[in-house]
Design a protein around this motif. Structure first.
Motif, PDB file in Angstrom:
ATOM      1  N   LYS A   1     -77.440 -10.845 -30.396  1.00 54.76           N
ATOM      2  CA  LYS A   1     -77.491 -10.795 -28.940  1.00 54.76           C
ATOM      3  C   LYS A   1     -76.064 -10.576 -28.472  1.00 54.76           C
ATOM      4  O   LYS A   1     -75.212 -11.461 -28.582  1.00 54.76           O
ATOM      5  CB  LYS A   1     -78.060 -12.108 -28.373  1.00 54.76           C
ATOM      6  CG  LYS A   1     -78.174 -12.124 -26.854  1.00 54.76           C
ATOM      7  CD  LYS A   1     -78.766 -13.443 -26.379  1.00 54.76           C
ATOM      8  CE  LYS A   1     -78.937 -13.485 -24.864  1.00 54.76           C
ATOM      9  NZ  LYS A   1     -79.513 -14.777 -24.410  1.00 54.76           N
ATOM     10  N   LEU A   2     -75.805  -9.358 -27.951  1.00 57.69           N
ATOM     11  CA  LEU A   2     -74.464  -8.954 -27.566  1.00 57.69           C
ATOM     12  C   LEU A   2     -74.436  -8.519 -26.110  1.00 57.69           C
ATOM     13  O   LEU A   2     -75.464  -8.136 -25.548  1.00 57.69           O
ATOM     14  CB  LEU A   2     -74.005  -7.760 -28.424  1.00 57.69           C
ATOM     15  CG  LEU A   2     -73.935  -7.940 -29.932  1.00 57.69           C
ATOM     16  CD1 LEU A   2     -73.602  -6.602 -30.596  1.00 57.69           C
ATOM     17  CD2 LEU A   2     -72.906  -8.987 -30.310  1.00 57.69           C
ATOM     18  N   PRO A   3     -73.265  -8.519 -25.493  1.00 56.14           N
ATOM     19  CA  PRO A   3     -73.131  -7.853 -24.197  1.00 56.14           C
ATOM     20  C   PRO A   3     -73.512  -6.385 -24.351  1.00 56.14           C
ATOM     21  O   PRO A   3     -73.420  -5.814 -25.446  1.00 56.14           O
ATOM     22  CB  PRO A   3     -71.648  -8.015 -23.856  1.00 56.14           C
ATOM     23  CG  PRO A   3     -71.188  -9.171 -24.692  1.00 56.14           C
ATOM     24  CD  PRO A   3     -71.994  -9.115 -25.942  1.00 56.14           C
ATOM     25  N   ASP A   4     -73.925  -5.764 -23.267  1.00 58.25           N
ATOM     26  CA  ASP A   4     -74.341  -4.363 -23.289  1.00 58.25           C
ATOM     27  C   ASP A   4     -73.207  -3.488 -23.808  1.00 58.25           C
ATOM     28  O   ASP A   4     -72.138  -3.416 -23.211  1.00 58.25           O
ATOM     29  CB  ASP A   4     -74.748  -3.940 -21.869  1.00 58.25           C
ATOM     30  CG  ASP A   4     -75.458  -2.603 -21.820  1.00 58.25           C
ATOM     31  OD1 ASP A   4     -75.271  -1.796 -22.750  1.00 58.25           O
ATOM     32  OD2 ASP A   4     -76.203  -2.363 -20.848  1.00 58.25           O
ATOM     33  N   ARG A   5     -73.451  -2.805 -24.936  1.00 59.51           N
ATOM     34  CA  ARG A   5     -72.477  -1.888 -25.537  1.00 59.51           C
ATOM     35  C   ARG A   5     -72.973  -0.445 -25.483  1.00 59.51           C
ATOM     36  O   ARG A   5     -72.362   0.450 -26.059  1.00 59.51           O
ATOM     37  CB  ARG A   5     -72.257  -2.265 -27.012  1.00 59.51           C
ATOM     38  CG  ARG A   5     -71.704  -3.656 -27.208  1.00 59.51           C
ATOM     39  CD  ARG A   5     -72.035  -4.204 -28.598  1.00 59.51           C
ATOM     40  NE  ARG A   5     -71.429  -3.501 -29.700  1.00 59.51           N
ATOM     41  CZ  ARG A   5     -70.247  -3.806 -30.219  1.00 59.51           C
ATOM     42  NH1 ARG A   5     -69.539  -4.793 -29.709  1.00 59.51           N
ATOM     43  NH2 ARG A   5     -69.774  -3.137 -31.243  1.00 59.51           N
ATOM     44  N   THR A   6     -74.088  -0.220 -24.782  1.00 60.79           N
ATOM     45  CA  THR A   6     -74.774   1.068 -24.809  1.00 60.79           C
ATOM     46  C   THR A   6     -74.574   1.826 -23.509  1.00 60.79           C
ATOM     47  O   THR A   6     -74.866   1.300 -22.429  1.00 60.79           O
ATOM     48  CB  THR A   6     -76.278   0.864 -25.058  1.00 60.79           C
ATOM     49  OG1 THR A   6     -76.456   0.137 -26.271  1.00 60.79           O
ATOM     50  CG2 THR A   6     -77.002   2.193 -25.139  1.00 60.79           C
ATOM     51  N   ALA A   7     -74.092   3.058 -23.611  1.00 57.76           N
ATOM     52  CA  ALA A   7     -73.919   3.888 -22.424  1.00 57.76           C
ATOM     53  C   ALA A   7     -75.273   4.264 -21.837  1.00 57.76           C
ATOM     54  O   ALA A   7     -76.284   4.341 -22.552  1.00 57.76           O
ATOM     55  CB  ALA A   7     -73.146   5.151 -22.776  1.00 57.76           C
ATOM     56  N   GLY A   8     -75.282   4.483 -20.523  1.00 58.18           N
ATOM     57  CA  GLY A   8     -76.491   4.951 -19.863  1.00 58.18           C
ATOM     58  C   GLY A   8     -76.664   6.444 -20.041  1.00 58.18           C
ATOM     59  O   GLY A   8     -76.227   7.028 -21.036  1.00 58.18           O
ATOM     60  N   TRP A   9     -77.241   7.101 -19.056  1.00 56.36           N
ATOM     61  CA  TRP A   9     -77.465   8.542 -19.158  1.00 56.36           C
ATOM     62  C   TRP A   9     -77.300   9.179 -17.793  1.00 56.36           C
ATOM     63  O   TRP A   9     -77.391   8.518 -16.753  1.00 56.36           O
ATOM     64  CB  TRP A   9     -78.871   8.841 -19.701  1.00 56.36           C
ATOM     65  CG  TRP A   9     -79.980   8.326 -18.830  1.00 56.36           C
ATOM     66  CD1 TRP A   9     -80.462   7.045 -18.780  1.00 56.36           C
ATOM     67  CD2 TRP A   9     -80.728   9.075 -17.858  1.00 56.36           C
ATOM     68  NE1 TRP A   9     -81.467   6.947 -17.850  1.00 56.36           N
ATOM     69  CE2 TRP A   9     -81.660   8.177 -17.270  1.00 56.36           C
ATOM     70  CE3 TRP A   9     -80.699  10.399 -17.434  1.00 56.36           C
ATOM     71  CZ2 TRP A   9     -82.541   8.578 -16.277  1.00 56.36           C
ATOM     72  CZ3 TRP A   9     -81.590  10.805 -16.452  1.00 56.36           C
ATOM     73  CH2 TRP A   9     -82.498   9.892 -15.892  1.00 56.36           C
ATOM     74  N   ALA A  10     -77.022  10.470 -17.793  1.00 56.29           N
ATOM     75  CA  ALA A  10     -76.924  11.258 -16.565  1.00 56.29           C
ATOM     76  C   ALA A  10     -77.378  12.669 -16.885  1.00 56.29           C
ATOM     77  O   ALA A  10     -77.112  13.180 -17.978  1.00 56.29           O
ATOM     78  CB  ALA A  10     -75.499  11.276 -16.028  1.00 56.29           C
ATOM     79  N   SER A  11     -78.053  13.286 -15.946  1.00 59.12           N
ATOM     80  CA  SER A  11     -78.565  14.639 -16.149  1.00 59.12           C
ATOM     81  C   SER A  11     -78.404  15.440 -14.861  1.00 59.12           C
ATOM     82  O   SER A  11     -79.022  15.118 -13.839  1.00 59.12           O
ATOM     83  CB  SER A  11     -80.041  14.602 -16.558  1.00 59.12           C
ATOM     84  OG  SER A  11     -80.562  15.900 -16.718  1.00 59.12           O
ATOM     85  N   ALA A  12     -77.555  16.453 -14.911  1.00 55.92           N
ATOM     86  CA  ALA A  12     -77.336  17.299 -13.744  1.00 55.92           C
ATOM     87  C   ALA A  12     -78.509  18.252 -13.573  1.00 55.92           C
ATOM     88  O   ALA A  12     -78.969  18.873 -14.538  1.00 55.92           O
ATOM     89  CB  ALA A  12     -76.042  18.084 -13.906  1.00 55.92           C
ATOM     90  N   GLY A  13     -78.991  18.369 -12.330  1.00 53.18           N
ATOM     91  CA  GLY A  13     -80.091  19.277 -12.043  1.00 53.18           C
ATOM     92  C   GLY A  13     -79.580  20.609 -11.523  1.00 53.18           C
ATOM     93  O   GLY A  13     -78.379  20.890 -11.508  1.00 53.18           O
ATOM     94  N   LYS A  14     -80.495  21.447 -11.085  1.00 49.04           N
ATOM     95  CA  LYS A  14     -80.106  22.742 -10.532  1.00 49.04           C
ATOM     96  C   LYS A  14     -79.443  22.551  -9.173  1.00 49.04           C
ATOM     97  O   LYS A  14     -79.829  21.688  -8.393  1.00 49.04           O
ATOM     98  CB  LYS A  14     -81.326  23.645 -10.397  1.00 49.04           C
ATOM     99  CG  LYS A  14     -81.906  24.093 -11.737  1.00 49.04           C
ATOM    100  CD  LYS A  14     -83.060  25.056 -11.525  1.00 49.04           C
ATOM    101  CE  LYS A  14     -83.602  25.550 -12.857  1.00 49.04           C
ATOM    102  NZ  LYS A  14     -84.738  26.496 -12.666  1.00 49.04           N
ATOM    103  N   ALA A  15     -78.442  23.388  -8.923  1.00 48.46           N
ATOM    104  CA  ALA A  15     -77.751  23.340  -7.636  1.00 48.46           C
ATOM    105  C   ALA A  15     -78.387  24.340  -6.673  1.00 48.46           C
ATOM    106  O   ALA A  15     -78.933  25.370  -7.085  1.00 48.46           O
ATOM    107  CB  ALA A  15     -76.276  23.663  -7.831  1.00 48.46           C
ATOM    108  N   THR A  16     -78.323  24.041  -5.387  1.00 47.10           N
ATOM    109  CA  THR A  16     -78.780  24.965  -4.351  1.00 47.10           C
ATOM    110  C   THR A  16     -77.572  25.490  -3.589  1.00 47.10           C
ATOM    111  O   THR A  16     -76.582  24.772  -3.372  1.00 47.10           O
ATOM    112  CB  THR A  16     -79.750  24.281  -3.378  1.00 47.10           C
ATOM    113  OG1 THR A  16     -79.100  23.152  -2.771  1.00 47.10           O
ATOM    114  CG2 THR A  16     -80.999  23.804  -4.111  1.00 47.10           C
ATOM    115  N   VAL A  17     -77.656  26.759  -3.197  1.00 47.97           N
ATOM    116  CA  VAL A  17     -76.554  27.413  -2.498  1.00 47.97           C
ATOM    117  C   VAL A  17     -77.078  27.998  -1.194  1.00 47.97           C
ATOM    118  O   VAL A  17     -78.054  28.755  -1.194  1.00 47.97           O
ATOM    119  CB  VAL A  17     -75.932  28.521  -3.364  1.00 47.97           C
ATOM    120  CG1 VAL A  17     -74.786  29.197  -2.613  1.00 47.97           C
ATOM    121  CG2 VAL A  17     -75.448  27.967  -4.699  1.00 47.97           C
ATOM    122  N   ALA A  18     -76.448  27.636  -0.079  1.00 49.40           N
ATOM    123  CA  ALA A  18     -76.818  28.161   1.243  1.00 49.40           C
ATOM    124  C   ALA A  18     -75.598  28.786   1.900  1.00 49.40           C
ATOM    125  O   ALA A  18     -74.493  28.218   1.852  1.00 49.40           O
ATOM    126  CB  ALA A  18     -77.377  27.046   2.120  1.00 49.40           C
TER     127      ALA A  18
END
Length: 269
Positions: free
Chosen positions: A167-184
């Protein structure tokens, strides 16, 4: 700061499973280094399958804990004796304290057998652990979040396995996912670019830190990255010059400070 205080110390007794088969020399040759690595992976997979069947979260395999478990398995193989203490009397708890990790609880399970190959040998080791109430209380515990497995073979062909649960402190990175960009179109020379992303923290059985924020950067393609801010939002809108190619990237950070890998998106204006 380190801590050797344990809230849930539990050490299982040894499980042994012997089988008839080829000569021990022949069995030993079947357990080379890649096979031992496969055995460690199989142990993690088998245990997490059993945990999932009980509605528990998968344990995260940690490199530092794995190194500890491997060392302990190799010690048993050198001694060619099953047990929770080495020749110097040191236990897994001594090894954990010496590692410098902050920890709150730990357990260890060990096993050996002479099955001639993989996955039969690890299957038998896990079956033995699950058949023992003491061992099952460790491998199926809701108090641990990280694990490491060790596998080693002695000169006489005995296969030794160690599972170290922590049982350890959180040593695990989360996640991120970039989606499509919109241009106006904003004007004859400018556009309004909106980049969206998603992300979160990986769930542990216990002590999940939780998502803190996202770091966003941008650059002209091939140029130097520049900060676009740190935010708890999941989108960013900026006005940029037309006719250019930009890159955006985002990564998450949890409340323990663990950062995910970058996720990028290319925007042509």
């Amino acid at each position: 700061m380190t801590c050797g205080h344990s809230l849930a110390l539990a050490v299982g007794v040894a499980v042994a499973g012997l089988s008839a088969g080829p000569t021990r020399a022949a069995a030993l040759s079947a357990f080379d280094v890649p096979t031992l690595a496969l055995a460690r992976a199989d142990l993690a997979s088998l245990i997490n399958e059993q945990r999932a069947a009980q509605g528990l979260v998968a344990l995260r395999v940690d490199p530092k804990v794995t190194a500890m478990a491997v060392s302990r398995a190799e010690t048993m193989a050198t001694m060619d004796a099953l047990g929770h203490a080495g020749p110097d009397g040191r236990t897994v708890f001594d090894a954990i304290r010496a590692s410098g990790m902050t920890w709150f609880g730990a357990g260890e399970v060990v096993a050996f057998n002479t099955y001639p190959g993989e996955p039969e040998s690890t299957d038998r080791a896990v079956a033995g652990w699950l058949a023992s109430a003491t061992h099952a209380s460790i491998v199926l515990s809701s108090d641990y979040n990280y694990v490491g497995f060790g596998a080693a073979v002695s000169a006489t062909g005995n296969r030794y396995y160690v599972g170290v649960f922590l049982k350890l402190p959180d040593r695990t990175a989360g996640w991120a996912s970039a989606g499509k960009a919109t241009v106006a179109v904003a004007s004859g020379t400018q556009v309004r670019v909106t980049v969206r992303w998603s992300g979160g923290d990986v769930r542990l059985q216990v002590l999940t830190a939780g998502l803190r924020d996202f770091e966003v950067q941008r650059r002209l393609a091939g140029g130097a990255w520049q900060s676009a801010g740190i935010t708890t939002r999941t989108s960013l809108s900026v006005t940029l010059a037309r006719g250019k190619t930009y890159e955006f990237r985002v990564r998450s950070r949890d409340k323990a400070g663990n950062r995910s890998a970058w996720s990028s998106v290319v925007v042509r204006t």
